[in-house]
Scaffold this active site. Sequence first.
Site, PDB file in Angstrom:
ATOM      1  CE  LYS A 135      -8.052  -1.310   4.678  1.00  0.00           C
ATOM      2  NZ  LYS A 135      -7.332  -0.430   5.590  1.00  0.00           N
TER       3      LYS A 135
ATOM      4  CD  GLU B  44      -1.234   3.087   3.475  1.00  0.00           C
ATOM      5  OE1 GLU B  44      -2.169   2.500   4.073  1.00  0.00           O
ATOM      6  OE2 GLU B  44      -1.252   4.311   3.224  1.00  0.00           O
TER       7      GLU B  44
HETATM    8  O1  KIV Z   1      -8.526   3.961   4.061  1.00  0.00           O
HETATM    9  C1  KIV Z   1      -8.009   3.611   3.000  1.00  0.00           C
HETATM   10  O2  KIV Z   1      -8.269   4.165   1.932  1.00  0.00           O
HETATM   11  C2  KIV Z   1      -7.046   2.531   3.040  1.00  0.00           C
HETATM   12  C3  KIV Z   1      -6.236   2.300   1.801  1.00  0.00           C
HETATM   13  C4  KIV Z   1      -5.175   3.323   1.702  1.00  0.00           C
HETATM   14  C5  KIV Z   1      -5.687   0.932   1.759  1.00  0.00           C
HETATM   15  O3  KIV Z   1      -6.881   1.889   4.029  1.00  0.00           O
END
Ligand code: KIV
Length: 271
Positions: free
Chosen positions: A110, A179
Amino acid sequence: MTLPRLRGAQARGEKVAMLTCYDATFARVLDDAGVDVLLVGDSLGNVVQGESSTLPVTLEQMAYHTRCVAQGKRSAFLVTDLPFGTYEASPQQALASAATLMRAGAQMVKLEGGGYTAETVRFLVERGIPVCAHLGLTPQRVHAIGGYRVQGRDDSGAAALKADAASLADAGAAMLVLELVPSARAREISMAHPHLITIGIGAGAGTAGQVLVLHDALGLTQGKRPRFVRDFTRVPGSAADAPGLSVAQAVAAYVAAVKDQSFPDEAVHGY
Ligand code: KIV
């Protein structure tokens, strides 16, 4: 769990339940409770390391926690955050960092940011690395944004959010975390991109799935609890001093609430 299975669930209208996870024991508990996707989030900076932001987290730390979670999980799909400073310089830098995380056990990486990351997303996807994008409140940019606040409320912000989602979908992102964005915007983006698995956190009920930071879902939020969080250790309607649920029961309650769409309740948790 695999990416095609997640896509199949989405096509059948089944909501995807995702939680953050940082170690092997919780990986086993979450997996057994039916969590579809485990996210080794760089929120580990906040909830594990006690930092005030995600910025100090390193690639080595993310790889270490990814390995821990990979050892404990049975079948959940494993996504890991590329931490700050490890992918922004060039697609080649992102590939080297993503390879480190995939070697540690990640099945998808991600990365945060808008359309300017599309070239990097395409580069990774073409090389066989599934990518989850992340729009709205992007914590790695907290100092540029000026705080943890809802994004995309005004017309220009909403237009930018939609354009960014379109360019990331076009670049091949398979998943998109939204988010802290208004529920209506997240719903519009989800409907406009049915092949993108949209995952909301503070983004209402219209996304393909939901994610929470594990510690928040277990009532361990430090300081003021954000509006979009629910403490799943509490039985709804029970007295404040009533005994709470076990961790396994609370996680199962989270999964059930995401699947039956009782969480999030937009009137309570939405913007
Ligand atoms: O780092 C994380 O926990 C996240 C979530 C808030 C989606 O990116």
